[in-house]
Design an enzyme around this catalytic site. Sequence first.
Site, PDB file in Angstrom:
ATOM      1  N   GLY A  76       8.651 -39.339  46.489  1.00 15.56           N
ATOM      2  CA  GLY A  76       8.497 -40.396  47.483  1.00 15.56           C
ATOM      3  C   GLY A  76       9.317 -40.119  48.723  1.00 15.56           C
ATOM      4  O   GLY A  76      10.406 -40.687  48.888  1.00 15.56           O
TER       5      GLY A  76
ATOM      6  N   SER B 100       7.515 -39.002  52.279  1.00 16.30           N
ATOM      7  CA  SER B 100       6.761 -39.318  53.499  1.00 16.30           C
ATOM      8  C   SER B 100       6.407 -40.798  53.586  1.00 16.30           C
ATOM      9  O   SER B 100       6.110 -41.456  52.576  1.00 16.30           O
ATOM     10  CB  SER B 100       5.472 -38.495  53.555  1.00 16.30           C
ATOM     11  OG  SER B 100       5.756 -37.123  53.716  1.00 16.30           O
TER      12      SER B 100
ATOM     13  N   SER C  54       1.687 -37.221  45.994  1.00 13.07           N
ATOM     14  CA  SER C  54       0.881 -36.517  44.998  1.00 13.07           C
ATOM     15  C   SER C  54       1.227 -36.999  43.587  1.00 13.07           C
ATOM     16  O   SER C  54       2.401 -37.210  43.266  1.00 13.07           O
ATOM     17  CB  SER C  54       1.127 -35.007  45.089  1.00 13.07           C
ATOM     18  OG  SER C  54       0.780 -34.506  46.351  1.00 13.07           O
TER      19      SER C  54
ATOM     20  N   GLU D  33      10.977 -26.953  47.613  1.00  9.28           N
ATOM     21  CA  GLU D  33       9.585 -27.180  47.998  1.00  9.28           C
ATOM     22  C   GLU D  33       9.086 -26.090  48.946  1.00  9.28           C
ATOM     23  O   GLU D  33       7.901 -25.741  48.919  1.00  9.28           O
ATOM     24  CB  GLU D  33       9.464 -28.557  48.660  1.00  9.28           C
ATOM     25  CG  GLU D  33       8.042 -29.016  48.887  1.00  9.28           C
ATOM     26  CD  GLU D  33       7.970 -30.424  49.430  1.00  9.28           C
ATOM     27  OE1 GLU D  33       6.959 -31.091  49.208  1.00  9.28           O
ATOM     28  OE2 GLU D  33       8.933 -30.863  50.090  1.00  9.28           O
TER      29      GLU D  33
ATOM     30  N   ASN E  95       3.513 -26.872  59.450  1.00  8.87           N
ATOM     31  CA  ASN E  95       3.752 -25.492  59.874  1.00  8.87           C
ATOM     32  C   ASN E  95       4.326 -25.428  61.283  1.00  8.87           C
ATOM     33  O   ASN E  95       5.072 -24.497  61.615  1.00  8.87           O
ATOM     34  CB  ASN E  95       2.450 -24.698  59.785  1.00  8.87           C
ATOM     35  CG  ASN E  95       2.093 -24.353  58.345  1.00  8.87           C
ATOM     36  OD1 ASN E  95       2.698 -24.883  57.407  1.00  8.87           O
ATOM     37  ND2 ASN E  95       1.118 -23.487  58.157  1.00  8.87           N
ATOM     38  N   GLU E  96       3.979 -26.401  62.112  1.00 11.93           N
ATOM     39  CA  GLU E  96       4.557 -26.422  63.456  1.00 11.93           C
ATOM     40  C   GLU E  96       6.071 -26.635  63.388  1.00 11.93           C
ATOM     41  O   GLU E  96       6.842 -25.958  64.089  1.00 11.93           O
ATOM     42  CB  GLU E  96       3.909 -27.529  64.284  1.00 11.93           C
ATOM     43  CG  GLU E  96       2.455 -27.267  64.675  1.00 11.93           C
ATOM     44  CD  GLU E  96       1.474 -27.543  63.547  1.00 11.93           C
ATOM     45  OE1 GLU E  96       0.291 -27.194  63.689  1.00 11.93           O
ATOM     46  OE2 GLU E  96       1.894 -28.091  62.509  1.00 11.93           O
TER      47      GLU E  96
END
Length: 373
Positions: free
Chosen positions: A131, A133, A165, A248, A357-358
């Site tokens: 938990g 985002s 998820s 992660e 990715n940015e």
Amino acid sequence: MSITRFDEPAAAEFREDVSAWVRDALPDMWRTSRAVMTPEEVQSAQREWDTALYEGGYAGLAWPAEYGGRGFGPIEELIYYEESSRANAPDGFGRIGRVLAGPTIIAAGTDAQKAKYLPRILDGSEIWCQGFSEPGAGSDLASVSTTAKKVDGGYLVNGQKIWTSFAQYSKRCLMLVKSSSELPRHHNLSFLLLDMEQDGVDVRPIRQINGEEEFSEVFFTDVFVADDDLVGEEHEGWRVAMTVLSNERGTTEAATRLVEATAQIDLLGRCCAAGSDDAARLDDRRELLRWHILRSTEEKAAELDWFVAGSILKVQWSELIQDATRLGLDSGCAEHRGYWRHHYLASKAMSIYSGTNEIQRNIITDRVLRVAR
């Protein structure tokens, strides 16, 4: 004693043992029909694989022996993932527990938390979710607004998490919450282990464009978390969260994604895009990803700073899988049309979750290349 280099004789011996075990332990349906399995069949095979990993002694290779693991290092762990990749083995359903929750509790949890949670994470009987985002806090994780109010014996949690998820299957949640409105940023957060099976937890699965419901939004209304389920010091949860994120975005996560990419690129090479230059280039990129994982893992095993070597991994594996699934979709392969459609649509989120990715490229620019702004 753990292996420290991949060229050691002990590494070759361990690889032979792992390879033989993986071949024998693969679920029959996965071995014969993985490209055409339904989502329910995939989940069943993943759960079966969780059990096989635990019973075979491969569920916690790098966990300390006192917590049920085998006490090996990152080299042995990566050898396992490599051989799983070669055999196109499934990813276990309890992977968040093994890859994120377990190592975090081992690193920062209390003895009581380790005794309570690690056994059920290891055997796959308890599924965990993460938990982090929120609608207003994605890449800027320190801006989480879900609150934890101190009450007698623990905390009351209120707020919302999103893109969670496995939430609909989970018993527990690793949760970063705002525990102070007065302390400065990064020192106003706490890290909790929350029971998902209690009143006040409302899990709402999000239907994705591939038809699956892998993610959920989760609402918390006066959900109680006991003091015993605080990880680390109160208001210092940011440090614990960084442990989670290093796992992660690190070598273990990259190795599990290598398994996924290998299955897809092998299918392209033997069927859907056999002999094509595009498939060959993807295979080269797969080997480059593998090399970066090997290098990072050896540095990690030698207790060196592996941040530079590992900083590119998340960008590599996410974009490799996206490009592989795109080629599969474009190939027009009638036999595997459903497989490629499903995985292409699922891959679109990969460059967003685990840190976009940015953002990761900005980190590389600032902390690796040290480019002046």
